[in-house]
Design an enzyme around this catalytic site. Structure first.
Site, PDB file in Angstrom:
ATOM      1  N   GLY A  47       0.794  -1.552   0.407  1.00  0.00           N
ATOM      2  CA  GLY A  47      -0.031  -0.046   0.050  1.00  0.00           C
ATOM      3  C   GLY A  47       0.817   1.022  -0.341  1.00  0.00           C
ATOM      4  O   GLY A  47       2.076   1.248   0.413  1.00  0.00           O
ATOM      5  N   GLN A  52       3.015   9.094   1.499  1.00  0.00           N
ATOM      6  CA  GLN A  52       4.768   9.335   1.446  1.00  0.00           C
ATOM      7  C   GLN A  52       4.826   9.988   0.173  1.00  0.00           C
ATOM      8  O   GLN A  52       6.104   9.265   0.122  1.00  0.00           O
ATOM      9  CB  GLN A  52       3.874   7.480   1.533  1.00  0.00           C
ATOM     10  CG  GLN A  52       4.250   7.662   3.272  1.00  0.00           C
ATOM     11  CD  GLN A  52       3.308   5.841   2.441  1.00  0.00           C
ATOM     12  OE1 GLN A  52       2.565   4.709   2.371  1.00  0.00           O
ATOM     13  NE2 GLN A  52       4.297   4.769   2.994  1.00  0.00           N
ATOM     14  N   CYS A  90       6.948  -0.604   6.568  1.00  0.00           N
ATOM     15  CA  CYS A  90       6.322   0.877   5.693  1.00  0.00           C
ATOM     16  C   CYS A  90       7.606   1.233   4.634  1.00  0.00           C
ATOM     17  O   CYS A  90       9.050   1.093   4.966  1.00  0.00           O
ATOM     18  CB  CYS A  90       5.988   1.746   6.740  1.00  0.00           C
ATOM     19  SG  CYS A  90       5.554   3.452   6.119  1.00  0.00           S
ATOM     20  N   LEU A  91       6.915   1.612   3.172  1.00  0.00           N
ATOM     21  CA  LEU A  91       8.106   2.164   2.198  1.00  0.00           C
ATOM     22  C   LEU A  91       8.455   3.550   2.819  1.00  0.00           C
ATOM     23  O   LEU A  91       9.686   3.107   2.405  1.00  0.00           O
ATOM     24  CB  LEU A  91       7.221   2.174   1.115  1.00  0.00           C
ATOM     25  CG  LEU A  91       7.320   1.415   0.306  1.00  0.00           C
ATOM     26  CD1 LEU A  91       6.276   1.884  -0.951  1.00  0.00           C
ATOM     27  CD2 LEU A  91       7.727   0.029   0.333  1.00  0.00           C
ATOM     28  N   HIS A 132      -3.428   1.384   8.533  1.00  0.00           N
ATOM     29  CA  HIS A 132      -1.602   1.332   8.021  1.00  0.00           C
ATOM     30  C   HIS A 132      -2.064   2.359   7.092  1.00  0.00           C
ATOM     31  O   HIS A 132      -1.576   3.613   7.502  1.00  0.00           O
ATOM     32  CB  HIS A 132      -1.484   0.191   7.417  1.00  0.00           C
ATOM     33  CG  HIS A 132       0.450   0.695   7.674  1.00  0.00           C
ATOM     34  ND1 HIS A 132       1.472   0.200   7.887  1.00  0.00           N
ATOM     35  CD2 HIS A 132       0.707   1.486   6.304  1.00  0.00           C
ATOM     36  CE1 HIS A 132       2.517   0.765   7.607  1.00  0.00           C
ATOM     37  NE2 HIS A 132       2.426   1.897   6.764  1.00  0.00           N
ATOM     38  N   GLU A 133      -2.759   2.246   5.755  1.00  0.00           N
ATOM     39  CA  GLU A 133      -2.843   3.732   5.266  1.00  0.00           C
ATOM     40  C   GLU A 133      -3.617   4.387   5.409  1.00  0.00           C
ATOM     41  O   GLU A 133      -3.268   5.736   5.219  1.00  0.00           O
ATOM     42  CB  GLU A 133      -2.694   2.746   3.678  1.00  0.00           C
ATOM     43  CG  GLU A 133      -1.971   1.698   2.833  1.00  0.00           C
ATOM     44  CD  GLU A 133      -0.347   1.896   3.081  1.00  0.00           C
ATOM     45  OE1 GLU A 133      -0.694   3.275   3.096  1.00  0.00           O
ATOM     46  OE2 GLU A 133       0.162   1.146   3.144  1.00  0.00           O
ATOM     47  N   HIS A 136      -2.202   7.349   7.636  1.00  0.00           N
ATOM     48  CA  HIS A 136      -0.926   7.759   6.747  1.00  0.00           C
ATOM     49  C   HIS A 136      -1.996   9.391   7.284  1.00  0.00           C
ATOM     50  O   HIS A 136      -1.481  10.069   6.947  1.00  0.00           O
ATOM     51  CB  HIS A 136      -0.807   7.163   5.671  1.00  0.00           C
ATOM     52  CG  HIS A 136       0.749   6.476   5.948  1.00  0.00           C
ATOM     53  ND1 HIS A 136       2.107   6.739   6.532  1.00  0.00           N
ATOM     54  CD2 HIS A 136       1.526   5.213   5.290  1.00  0.00           C
ATOM     55  CE1 HIS A 136       2.670   6.031   6.285  1.00  0.00           C
ATOM     56  NE2 HIS A 136       2.331   4.671   5.539  1.00  0.00           N
TER      57      HIS A 136
HETATM   58 NI    NI Z   1       3.264   3.053   5.770  1.00  0.00          NI
END
Ligand code: NI
Length: 168
Positions: A47, A52, A90-91, A132-133, A136
């Site tokens: 995701g 991000q 997480c990226l 999670h997304e 953000h």
């Molecule tokens: Ni993340």
């Protein structure tokens, strides 16, 4: 399409509350979603949320089976307590993972890439990715949800530890 630069933990854009998308039919939004999808796939993520990629708007993309889906202006409702532990990465926090308590099921609603309303329920990994997304979009990173920091570490070390364990 383009691969976008991913903001890493420490960048203030990741701690801000993102603003709603005013016009989901704006071709720029559609292009952003396409670029985010490509960026997520290139980086091997499940995701990716707009903050991000330094865009403080309420939308994210995610893998739904073999497909990539998007949710614009999402609303995520937890269907049960946030007590199901599972590993997350997480990226924006490369190289690390941690075990995070989440609700096992969620209800979701929002707009898809066409700007059409979508809603439904998700469970398991998809429910985890959505939580999670969506976090953000509120400036929340997964370590801020963790309750047991002994379950937090570098991917390589955790893999090594798991390998040692399986050899005992
Ligand atoms: Ni993340």
């Amino acid at each position: 399409m383009a691969i976008l630069k991913i903001a890493r933990m420490g960048h203030p854009v990741l701690l801000r509350r993102a603003a709603p998308v005013k016009d989901p039919h704006d071709p720029e939004i559609r292009r952003l979603i396409m670029d985010m999808a490509e960026t997520m796939l290139d980086a091997g993520g499940l995701g990716l949320a707009a903050p991000q990629v330094h865009v403080p708007l309420r939308l994210f993309v995610f893998r739904d089976g073999d497909e990539v889906a998007a949710l614009i202006n999402p609303e995520i409702e937890l269907l049960g307590p946030a007590e199901s532990l599972g590993w997350e990465g997480c990226l924006s926090i490369p190289g690390l993972r941690g075990s995070v308590p989440r609700a096992a099921r969620v209800g979701f609603r929002g707009l898809d890439v066409q700007g059409e309303e979508v809603s439904g329920e998700a469970e398991g990994m998809l429910a985890r990715v959505m939580q999670h997304e969506n976090d953000h979009l509120d400036g929340v990173l997964y370590p801020m949800r963790m309750t047991d920091f002994s379950l937090f570490g570098f991917n390589e070390e955790l893999a090594r530890a798991a390998a040692r364990e399986s050899h005992q």
